[in-house]
Design a protein around this motif. Sequence first.
Motif, mmCIF file in Angstrom:
data_model
loop_
_atom_site.group_PDB
_atom_site.id
_atom_site.type_symbol
_atom_site.label_atom_id
_atom_site.label_comp_id
_atom_site.label_asym_id
_atom_site.label_seq_id
_atom_site.Cartn_x
_atom_site.Cartn_y
_atom_site.Cartn_z
ATOM 1 N N GLU A 11 3.678 2.772 16.024
ATOM 2 C CA GLU A 11 3.921 4.192 15.737
ATOM 3 C C GLU A 11 5.333 4.375 15.200
ATOM 4 O O GLU A 11 5.562 5.135 14.259
ATOM 5 C CB GLU A 11 3.761 5.041 17.007
ATOM 6 C CG GLU A 11 2.431 4.909 17.697
ATOM 7 C CD GLU A 11 1.288 5.606 16.982
ATOM 8 O OE1 GLU A 11 1.535 6.367 16.027
ATOM 9 O OE2 GLU A 11 0.140 5.358 17.382
ATOM 10 N N GLU A 12 6.268 3.658 15.808
ATOM 11 C CA GLU A 12 7.642 3.743 15.328
ATOM 12 C C GLU A 12 7.723 3.207 13.906
ATOM 13 O O GLU A 12 8.381 3.779 13.040
ATOM 14 C CB GLU A 12 8.567 2.939 16.252
ATOM 15 C CG GLU A 12 10.028 3.103 15.884
ATOM 16 C CD GLU A 12 10.947 2.228 16.726
ATOM 17 O OE1 GLU A 12 10.488 1.649 17.726
ATOM 18 O OE2 GLU A 12 12.130 2.137 16.367
ATOM 19 N N LEU A 14 5.321 3.150 11.659
ATOM 20 C CA LEU A 14 4.706 4.101 10.728
ATOM 21 C C LEU A 14 5.611 5.303 10.498
ATOM 22 O O LEU A 14 5.761 5.789 9.383
ATOM 23 C CB LEU A 14 3.359 4.579 11.270
ATOM 24 C CG LEU A 14 2.259 3.532 11.359
ATOM 25 C CD1 LEU A 14 1.033 4.099 12.048
ATOM 26 C CD2 LEU A 14 1.896 3.040 9.984
ATOM 27 N N ALA A 15 6.231 5.768 11.582
ATOM 28 C CA ALA A 15 7.077 6.954 11.454
ATOM 29 C C ALA A 15 8.304 6.660 10.595
ATOM 30 O O ALA A 15 8.701 7.465 9.766
ATOM 31 C CB ALA A 15 7.500 7.437 12.831
ATOM 32 N N GLN A 20 1.764 3.575 3.794
ATOM 33 C CA GLN A 20 0.376 3.969 3.557
ATOM 34 C C GLN A 20 -0.532 2.806 3.914
ATOM 35 O O GLN A 20 -0.060 1.694 4.118
ATOM 36 C CB GLN A 20 0.186 4.338 2.082
ATOM 37 C CG GLN A 20 0.933 5.580 1.654
ATOM 38 C CD GLN A 20 0.442 6.829 2.358
ATOM 39 O OE1 GLN A 20 -0.754 7.064 2.439
ATOM 40 N NE2 GLN A 20 1.367 7.607 2.897
ATOM 41 N N ARG A 21 -1.823 3.097 3.975
ATOM 42 C CA ARG A 21 -2.766 2.043 4.334
ATOM 43 C C ARG A 21 -2.758 0.908 3.301
ATOM 44 O O ARG A 21 -2.726 1.148 2.107
ATOM 45 C CB ARG A 21 -4.176 2.635 4.424
ATOM 46 C CG ARG A 21 -5.191 1.688 5.000
ATOM 47 C CD ARG A 21 -6.479 2.414 5.311
ATOM 48 N NE ARG A 21 -6.313 3.388 6.382
ATOM 49 C CZ ARG A 21 -6.182 3.079 7.665
ATOM 50 N NH1 ARG A 21 -6.198 1.821 8.049
ATOM 51 N NH2 ARG A 21 -6.032 4.018 8.572
ATOM 52 N N GLU A 23 -4.311 -2.081 1.093
ATOM 53 C CA GLU A 23 -5.637 -2.198 0.502
ATOM 54 C C GLU A 23 -6.261 -3.564 0.737
ATOM 55 O O GLU A 23 -7.458 -3.730 0.579
ATOM 56 C CB GLU A 23 -5.565 -1.888 -0.992
ATOM 57 C CG GLU A 23 -5.028 -0.491 -1.220
ATOM 58 C CD GLU A 23 -5.546 0.151 -2.484
ATOM 59 O OE1 GLU A 23 -6.196 -0.551 -3.270
ATOM 60 O OE2 GLU A 23 -5.291 1.346 -2.661
ATOM 61 N N MET A 100 -4.080 -1.009 16.336
ATOM 62 C CA MET A 100 -3.887 0.431 16.214
ATOM 63 C C MET A 100 -4.108 0.923 14.787
ATOM 64 O O MET A 100 -4.352 2.092 14.576
ATOM 65 C CB MET A 100 -2.477 0.838 16.652
ATOM 66 C CG MET A 100 -2.202 0.644 18.114
ATOM 67 S SD MET A 100 -3.368 1.471 19.172
ATOM 68 C CE MET A 100 -4.296 0.093 19.799
ATOM 69 N N VAL A 101 -3.980 0.031 13.805
ATOM 70 C CA VAL A 101 -4.291 0.445 12.442
ATOM 71 C C VAL A 101 -5.652 -0.125 12.014
ATOM 72 O O VAL A 101 -5.878 -0.438 10.853
ATOM 73 C CB VAL A 101 -3.181 0.090 11.431
ATOM 74 C CG1 VAL A 101 -1.973 0.974 11.639
ATOM 75 C CG2 VAL A 101 -2.779 -1.356 11.545
ATOM 76 N N GLN A 102 -6.526 -0.234 13.006
ATOM 77 C CA GLN A 102 -7.933 -0.602 12.784
ATOM 78 C C GLN A 102 -8.163 -2.022 12.283
ATOM 79 O O GLN A 102 -9.170 -2.291 11.650
ATOM 80 C CB GLN A 102 -8.625 0.396 11.826
ATOM 81 C CG GLN A 102 -8.797 1.789 12.377
ATOM 82 C CD GLN A 102 -7.600 2.652 12.064
ATOM 83 O OE1 GLN A 102 -7.164 2.674 10.926
ATOM 84 N NE2 GLN A 102 -7.073 3.340 13.057
#
Lengths: 139, 149
Positions: A11-12, A14-15, A20-21, A23, A100-102
Motif C-alpha cells: 500500500e505504501e 502504491l501510494a 498503474q497495473r 500488463e 495484494m495486487v492479485q
Amino acid sequence: MGYNIGMRLIEEFLAKTGAQRCESFRETADMISKVGFKMFLNTVPQIENFSSDGTSFSLILTENPLAEFVELPLTQYPKIHKELWYSQLYCGVLRGALQMVQLDTDVYFVRDSIRGDDKTEIRLKLNKVLKDEIPAGED
Amino acid sequence: MTIYSFYIFDRHCSCIYSREYTHTTPGNGRTNVNNESDVAKLLFGTLYSLKTLSLKLDDSQSLNSLRSFSTGAYRVHFFESLSNFKFVLITDLAVETLQTQLQQLYGVVFVNNVIMNALSPVEFGSAKITNDSFVRLADNFLRLLPVFE
C-alpha cells in the motif's frame, strides 16, 4: 514469514509511486527490482532466467542489506548451513505484496551468498492472476 | 456543491467505513452506521457491476477504470486502488471530478493512518475503521475541499 509486512508494504508502495497495473509479468519483474527494491532497500537486483512462458524469473541480489554484517556461525550442526535461509523474510514480503495486487506467486530462495554460494538468488513463480472477489451469496 | 457521504470497501467486498455528512443541522453527521445497510450493499453492487460491464465495452484491454456515474440527483465518484480498496464519494451534480482528491485521500490519509498503523488490521473481516485519527483527518481533508459546503 514476512507476509504481513508485504501486505502493508504494497500500500505504501502504491501510494508513493502511484503505479498503474502492469500488463505482463515481465513488467512486474522490472517494477519489483527497479522501483520496489530501490525504494525500500536502495539496491537494484538483476532479473535473470526468465522462463520461456514468462511466468517465473530470478532476482539476483548483488548486495543484500539484510545480511550485510552477517556470518553464519561454524558449528557442529551442519543443519545451519543446509537449512537456514537467513533472508527468508524477502520471500514472504514479496509474496504478500504480490498477493495484494492479485498475483498469486511462489517465492523461494535458490542460493544465498552467506551460505557460501556464488550469488544470492530468489526465484519468483507466478501461479495465477486472482480474480476480484464477489460478495457472498451472489453469482 | 456538496459532499453527501463517503464509503470505503475492502477486498472482500465489505464496507469498512461509512460516513455521512449533514449540512443543514450543526451536527457532524454519522460514522459507521450504514456499513451493513442495504444502501452500502446496493452501492457496492452497482459499482461492481458497472465496473465489470463498462470495462467489457472497451476491448482494448488497456488501462481503464470506472471513475464516476451520475443520475438526475447525485453523482458517485469512484476510485479503486490496485490492492482493491474502493473509495466512493457521493456528491451533488455540480461536482465534476474528484479523482485526484480520492487518490490523495487513499495515498495520504488512508495509507498513513490505517495501513501504517500497527494497531489497525489490514484484513478487516467484519471489523470497521474506527481509528479516531483516520476519521478526523479524513473529515478534515474532505471539509477543506472547495466542493464541500
